[in-house]
Write a protein that holds these residues in place. Structure first.
Motif, PDB file in Angstrom:
ATOM      1  N   LEU A  37       0.826  -1.209   0.000  1.00 43.71           N
ATOM      2  CA  LEU A  37       0.000   0.000   0.000  1.00 43.71           C
ATOM      3  C   LEU A  37       0.860   1.258   0.000  1.00 43.71           C
ATOM      4  O   LEU A  37       0.580   2.217  -0.733  1.00 43.71           O
ATOM      5  N   VAL A  38       1.914   1.261   0.798  1.00 43.72           N
ATOM      6  CA  VAL A  38       2.786   2.433   0.883  1.00 43.72           C
ATOM      7  C   VAL A  38       3.460   2.705  -0.458  1.00 43.72           C
ATOM      8  O   VAL A  38       3.633   3.861  -0.864  1.00 43.72           O
ATOM      9  N   SER A  39       3.822   1.641  -1.170  1.00 38.94           N
ATOM     10  CA  SER A  39       4.424   1.799  -2.494  1.00 38.94           C
ATOM     11  C   SER A  39       3.457   2.495  -3.453  1.00 38.94           C
ATOM     12  O   SER A  39       3.835   3.415  -4.187  1.00 38.94           O
ATOM     13  N   HIS A  40       2.198   2.072  -3.433  1.00 39.98           N
ATOM     14  CA  HIS A  40       1.192   2.712  -4.284  1.00 39.98           C
ATOM     15  C   HIS A  40       0.924   4.151  -3.844  1.00 39.98           C
ATOM     16  O   HIS A  40       0.733   5.040  -4.680  1.00 39.98           O
ATOM     17  N   ALA A  41       0.922   4.380  -2.535  1.00 43.83           N
ATOM     18  CA  ALA A  41       0.721   5.730  -2.021  1.00 43.83           C
ATOM     19  C   ALA A  41       1.846   6.656  -2.467  1.00 43.83           C
ATOM     20  O   ALA A  41       1.613   7.803  -2.865  1.00 43.83           O
ATOM     21  N   SER A  42       3.065   6.151  -2.421  1.00 47.23           N
ATOM     22  CA  SER A  42       4.222   6.937  -2.836  1.00 47.23           C
ATOM     23  C   SER A  42       4.129   7.334  -4.308  1.00 47.23           C
ATOM     24  O   SER A  42       4.381   8.488  -4.677  1.00 47.23           O
ATOM     25  N   THR A  43       3.737   6.382  -5.122  1.00 52.82           N
ATOM     26  CA  THR A  43       3.563   6.667  -6.560  1.00 52.82           C
ATOM     27  C   THR A  43       2.506   7.739  -6.769  1.00 52.82           C
ATOM     28  O   THR A  43       2.678   8.653  -7.588  1.00 52.82           O
ATOM     29  N   PHE A  44       1.415   7.647  -6.022  1.00 57.73           N
ATOM     30  CA  PHE A  44       0.324   8.621  -6.159  1.00 57.73           C
ATOM     31  C   PHE A  44       0.803  10.019  -5.780  1.00 57.73           C
ATOM     32  O   PHE A  44       0.549  10.991  -6.499  1.00 57.73           O
ATOM     33  N   ILE A  45       1.487  10.125  -4.655  1.00 52.29           N
ATOM     34  CA  ILE A  45       1.976  11.425  -4.202  1.00 52.29           C
ATOM     35  C   ILE A  45       2.900  12.054  -5.243  1.00 52.29           C
ATOM     36  O   ILE A  45       2.800  13.244  -5.557  1.00 52.29           O
ATOM     37  N   LYS A  46       3.795  11.256  -5.792  1.00 52.21           N
ATOM     38  CA  LYS A  46       4.749  11.771  -6.781  1.00 52.21           C
ATOM     39  C   LYS A  46       4.045  12.224  -8.050  1.00 52.21           C
ATOM     40  O   LYS A  46       4.388  13.259  -8.631  1.00 52.21           O
ATOM     41  N   LYS A  47       3.050  11.475  -8.494  1.00 52.96           N
ATOM     42  CA  LYS A  47       2.298  11.866  -9.696  1.00 52.96           C
ATOM     43  C   LYS A  47       1.502  13.140  -9.450  1.00 52.96           C
ATOM     44  O   LYS A  47       1.422  14.024 -10.315  1.00 52.96           O
ATOM     45  N   LEU A  48       0.909  13.238  -8.261  1.00 57.20           N
ATOM     46  CA  LEU A  48       0.152  14.442  -7.929  1.00 57.20           C
ATOM     47  C   LEU A  48       1.077  15.658  -7.897  1.00 57.20           C
ATOM     48  O   LEU A  48       0.710  16.741  -8.372  1.00 57.20           O
ATOM     49  N   HIS A  49       2.270  15.472  -7.379  1.00 56.97           N
ATOM     50  CA  HIS A  49       3.251  16.553  -7.363  1.00 56.97           C
ATOM     51  C   HIS A  49       3.643  16.954  -8.781  1.00 56.97           C
ATOM     52  O   HIS A  49       3.763  18.148  -9.088  1.00 56.97           O
ATOM     53  N   GLU A  50       3.831  15.989  -9.645  1.00 59.95           N
ATOM     54  CA  GLU A  50       4.149  16.267 -11.044  1.00 59.95           C
ATOM     55  C   GLU A  50       3.053  17.089 -11.715  1.00 59.95           C
ATOM     56  O   GLU A  50       3.311  17.870 -12.633  1.00 59.95           O
ATOM     57  N   MET A  51       1.824  16.921 -11.241  1.00 56.50           N
ATOM     58  CA  MET A  51       0.688  17.635 -11.825  1.00 56.50           C
ATOM     59  C   MET A  51       0.488  19.014 -11.199  1.00 56.50           C
ATOM     60  O   MET A  51      -0.469  19.712 -11.534  1.00 56.50           O
ATOM     61  N   GLY A  52       1.381  19.408 -10.282  1.00 55.26           N
ATOM     62  CA  GLY A  52       1.359  20.776  -9.780  1.00 55.26           C
ATOM     63  C   GLY A  52       1.085  20.960  -8.304  1.00 55.26           C
ATOM     64  O   GLY A  52       1.170  22.083  -7.794  1.00 55.26           O
ATOM     65  N   ALA A  53       0.742  19.905  -7.583  1.00 51.21           N
ATOM     66  CA  ALA A  53       0.442  20.041  -6.151  1.00 51.21           C
ATOM     67  C   ALA A  53       1.706  20.381  -5.361  1.00 51.21           C
ATOM     68  O   ALA A  53       2.742  19.734  -5.540  1.00 51.21           O
ATOM     69  N   ARG A  54       1.595  21.370  -4.485  1.00 47.29           N
ATOM     70  CA  ARG A  54       2.745  21.772  -3.671  1.00 47.29           C
ATOM     71  C   ARG A  54       2.440  21.792  -2.170  1.00 47.29           C
ATOM     72  O   ARG A  54       3.364  21.837  -1.361  1.00 47.29           O
ATOM     73  N   LYS A  55       1.172  21.746  -1.806  1.00 40.91           N
ATOM     74  CA  LYS A  55       0.774  21.699  -0.394  1.00 40.91           C
ATOM     75  C   LYS A  55      -0.157  20.504  -0.216  1.00 40.91           C
ATOM     76  O   LYS A  55      -1.320  20.551  -0.614  1.00 40.91           O
TER      77      LYS A  55
END
Length: 358
Positions: free
Chosen positions: A198-216
């Motif tokens: 689960l943590v591996s999938h969560a990490s991927t999600f966070i990184k993709k969201l950051h790539e899409m512009g999320a900063r907070k």
């Protein structure tokens, strides 16, 4: 005895006063331009309504204490955490769903929720009950960004995206439903290895969201899953005690996701970004163990039906009655807190994490 009662009353009054203050300091100007949410039923305001899924809350008695006593698809008797966060930050009173709702330009400008009840990071979790996968929520976010550009223009849209507050709240259904209820994962994974999955999938999600512009980003940890009413019923024995294996899985996940977040933030592309872990495990456990301190009386059952197992379609106004005073209950159904329960949790987030989020 009278002195003890008076002390409790004073403490409860002070608690609610501090909560009220947390919500009052920001009413003149929004602290963020928009709030954008991903996750499961805790933060789903109605995205599941039009899905062919059993995981819906668009029927009474859900919403009995919402505006107009309307069941909007929120999994509670009233508002859910993201509504409370949006109003607490002065953004807007309610955070709408992205799907199946007539969004106005103002709705788009100030944020939406893509969350889908009963989804999870495990790709199998949403498939079992036909809800929206987390990666599909990111696809919706990409679509949302284009709508935002069309309304605000590219420059203003980019500013909103970079300054918005993002909330991720998911994982409970992976543990409670997919791992402990179905046979599909327990065969191949013990609890630590499933948590790592689960943590591996969560990490991927966070990184993709950051790539899409999320900063907070505010990342919500797991609650004490073994102590919610339905999990007491199915795993807590005749006395319906908190089920320790589910709580262990939640605690292990919470520890490992914090370690992962620390590692992610060390990446050069994350310089200047904020990812704040939001602990809800300890506040909810304290509420369950000391309900009277928070002004509650019932911590082991939901208000809907028997309070032991009713949730989603089993919590309805045809086969279920509701408790006489919902304000005494931490839980609305066997899985989700009441609006008052959510307020206590969100107040705790504001008290302890607001400075790190904004």
């Amino acid at each position: 005895m009278e002195g003890k009662r008076l002390l409790i009353c004073v403490l409860v009054s002070l608690y609610h006063l501090s909560c009220a203050m947390a919500y009052s300091f920001n009413q003149t100007k929004p602290m963020v331009p928009a709030i954008i949410v991903f996750g499961d039923s805790i933060v789903d305001p109605g995205n599941n309504n039009d899905l062919k899924s059993p995981i819906v809350a668009n029927h009474p008695p859900y919403g009995q204490n919402f505006y107009g006593h309307k069941a909007t698809g929120r999994f509670s008797n009233g508002k859910i955490p993201t509504d409370l966060i949006a109003s607490g930050l002065g953004v807007k009173d309610l955070l709408p769903p992205y799907v199946g709702y007539p969004l106005t330009p103002e709705d788009i400008l100030t944020g939406v929720s893509f969350a889908s009840g009963a989804t999870g990071f495990d790709p199998l979790t949403p498939v079992i009950v036909n809800v929206i996968p987390m990666m599909d929520q990111l696809k919706m976010f990409a679509e949302y960004k284009e709508k935002l550009k069309a309304i605000a223009g590219e420059q203003k849209a980019a500013k909103i995206i970079s300054e918005a507050l993002y909330i991720i709240c998911v994982g409970t259904d992976d543990v409670a439903n997919t791992y402990f209820t179905t046979p599909f994962r327990v065969i191949d994974y013990d609890i630590p290895s499933y948590v790592d999955f689960l943590v591996s999938h969560a990490s991927t999600f966070i990184k993709k969201l950051h790539e899409m512009g999320a900063r907070k980003i505010g990342y919500v940890g797991l609650p004490p899953i073994g102590c919610v009413p339905s999990q007491r019923t199915v795993g807590g024995g005749l006395e319906r005690n908190c089920e320790p294996k589910r709580n262990y899985a939640a605690q292990l996940y919470n520890y490992k996701i914090q370690v992962e977040i620390e590692q992610i933030l060390k990446g050069p592309s994350f310089k200047g970004s904020k990812i704040t872990y939001l602990d809800i495990y300890n506040i909810l456990l304290d509420m369950i163990q000391r309900p009277g301190f928070y002004g509650f009386e019932e911590a082991t059952k939901g208000c809907c039906g028997t309070g032991l197992i009713e949730v989603t379609k089993l919590c309805n106004n045809k086969t279920s009655t509701t408790c006489s005073d919902v304000t005494k209950y931490i839980f609305w159904d066997s899985f989700h807190p009441t609006e008052r329960g959510y307020k206590a949790i969100v107040n705790n987030i504001f008290d302890n994490y607001l400075h790190a989020l904004i």
